[in-house]
Design an enzyme around this catalytic site. Structure first.
Site, short mmCIF file in Angstrom:
data_model
loop_
_atom_site.label_atom_id
_atom_site.label_comp_id
_atom_site.label_asym_id
_atom_site.label_seq_id
_atom_site.Cartn_x
_atom_site.Cartn_y
_atom_site.Cartn_z
NE ARG A 39 55.99 21.60 -13.71
CZ ARG A 39 57.19 21.53 -14.25
NH1 ARG A 39 57.37 20.88 -15.37
NH2 ARG A 39 58.21 22.10 -13.67
CB CYS A 274 69.73 24.59 -20.11
SG CYS A 274 67.95 24.27 -20.12
#
Ligand code: NAD
Ligand code: UGA
Length: 450
Positions: A39, A274
């Site tokens: 990443r 979420c």
């Protein structure tokens, strides 16, 4: 002197948030660190092939990377050199032990607290950016300040950005929330955090509260938004049964200024990393405090959401003559919403699995999320992944539009009709295509809530 910042966690939250903070605070050094080397390498890639897709993000990173924004895996050095530590690591739903399936898994977050304590060589302000259960800051303070040489003050600064509009939401937030301890050190730390945002956010939009209110507000805000989506989807089912039109109902409900027009779009249900996680967390908190009726109320929001995806597949089953085995269905869109490559909890994933259980031959297409779709559906046999929508539709009995990508209404639907098996069906679960024009071409058209 303006204090330097480190953010632990270079994901959807850490990357964009820190890029904008660095842009708007050119005199502060901002370092984003992560344990995930790939990443970090992507954030540092020479051709700006960033690990996440967000409109406008590349431009911001181009401006600030190497100027005052840095990405690194050297957590030790970054923590040592900074004064303010943001924590933006992942807090997924816990899948084991106590609270499994509902509570937040705080192992990444706890590891971070220990890292900060180990590497710190001076007092620090630690700011929770991740979404956390109420009173997590107390646990963080307990770990950090136990037997410590330095003083750590823990604040809660939850993030309200939505994916797909992250950069705009960060540049022009409705509000910034900073919760802090109600003592002298707490008030001083809150003032430091306010300074970071005040360089571009009007002061009246920077709201300060106590820590517990800030932590709970984030869960409550997501629960309210998710609840609106489930409420309109509950009305959508009734519209289909009665001949009412959910878009008309939503338009008129939303014209009431007390309700407002946003988040009233019926569709395949909410996805994203979420909403489900945070509502489940709220349910767990309610149960932990013996508030069982409140827990049941919020559980209903999730149940309604799952029902919406089951309803879409049931309707398709009925409309395709009660047999889906060996029929080809093309899913247009796999991301959980437009303008993101994110597929976490995407309704398209749930629908794909329900269709696969009926032995449907699936073709999946998406302009940004095809790589993630391939990974998510790797265990299913016979799914094909196509960049090109026309190829995906070739020989299909139905196109099911799952994500409201702006390019879909602009496709050549006459050409798509030409390559499909007849009778050709379009199930537009986002109600974003021109149904009348499609019918004129010859398609059978289904919508949500109509
Ligand atoms: P993410 O999975 O994209 O990123 C989290 C990153 O943290 C990962 O890259 C991971 O490698 C890293 N990490 C984990 N443990 C670490 C450690 N010990 N040291 C260093 N790095 C570590 O997650 P995300 O979507 O950015 O979400 C992060 C938090 O922000 C969650 O609590 C989420 O609820 C909240 N949030 C997310 C959004 C959103 O739009 N995605 C919006 C608001 C709030
Ligand atoms: C959401 C919140 O909007 C952010 O404020 C919050 O910071 C974020 O969660 C988070 O905590 O992660 P996000 O999930 O990125 O942001 O995207 P939304 O725009 O909220 O959409 C969520 C889901 O609801 C999508 O699947 C979307 O298609 C669906 N939705 C949204 C509807 O079906 N109808 C609507 O009217 C609105």
């Amino acid at each position: 002197m303006n204090k330097d910042i480190v953010c632990i966690g270079a994901g959807y939250i850490g990357g964009p948030t820190m890029a904008v903070i660095a842009k708007m605070n050119p005199d502060r050094r901002v370092v984003v660190v992560d344990i995930d080397e790939r990443r970090i390498a992507a954030w540092n890639s020479p051709d700006f092939a960033l690990p996440i897709y967000e409109p406008g993000l590349v431009e911001v990173v181009r401006e600030v990377r190497g100027r005052n924004l840095f990405f690194s895996t050297d957590i030790k050095a970054a923590v040592k050199e900074c004064d303010i530590v943001f924590v933006g690591v992942n807090t997924p739903t816990k899948m084991f032990g106590r609270g499994a399936g509902r509570a937040s898994d705080l192992q990444y977050w706890e590891a971070t607290a220990r890292e900060i304590k180990e590497w710190a060589d001076g007092d620090k302000i630690v700011i929770e950016k991740s979404t956390l259960p109420v009173r997590t800051a107390a646990a963080m303070e307990a770990i950090l300040n136990h037997d410590a040489r330095y003083r750590f003050t823990v604040l809660s600064n939850p993030e309200f950005l939505a994916e797909g509009t992250a950069v705009r939401d960060l540049l022009e937030p409705d509000r910034v929330l900073i919760g802090g301890p109600q003592d002298e050190a707490g008030r001083a730390a809150v003032a430091e955090a306010v300074e970071i945002y005040a360089s571009w956010v009007p002061r009246e939009r920077i709201l300060t509260t106590n820590v517990w209110s800030a932590e709970l507000t984030k869960l409550a805000a997501n629960a309210f938004l998710a609840q609106r989506v489930s409420s309109i989807n509950a009305i959508a089912g009734l519209c289909e049964a009665t001949g009412a039109d959910v878009d008309e109902v939503a338009r008129v409900i939303g014209a009431d200024r007390r309700i407002g027009p946003k988040f009233l779009k019926a569709g395949p249900g909410f996805g994203g990393s979420c909403f489900k996680k945070d509502v489940l967390n709220l349910v767990y908190l309610c149960e932990s405090f013996g508030l069982h009726t409140a827990a049941e109320y919020w559980s209903g929001v999730i149940r309604m959401n799952e029902h919406q995806q089951e309803r879409i597949v049931s309707r398709l089953f009925r409309e395709m003559f009660n047999t889906l085995a060996n029929r080809k269905i093309a899913l247009f869109g796999f991301a959980f919403k437009a303008d993101t490559g994110d597929t976490r909890e995407t309704p398209a994933g749930a629908v794909a699995r329900l269709l696969a259980a009926e032995h449907v031959r699936l073709a999946v297409t998406d302009p940004k999320a095809l790589g993630n779709a391939r990974r998510d559906l790797a265990d299913l046999d016979g799914v094909v992944f196509e960049e090109d929508e026309y190829k995906a539709a070739e020989g299909a009995d139905a196109v099911v539009l799952m994500t409201d990508w702006g390019r879909y209404p602009a496709l050549d639907w006459r050409r798509i009709y030409g390559v499909m098996r007849k009778p050709a069906l379009v199930y537009d679960t986002r109600n974003c295509l021109d149904a009348a024009a499609l019918r004129e071409i010859g398609f059978r058209v289904l919508n949500v809530g109509k």
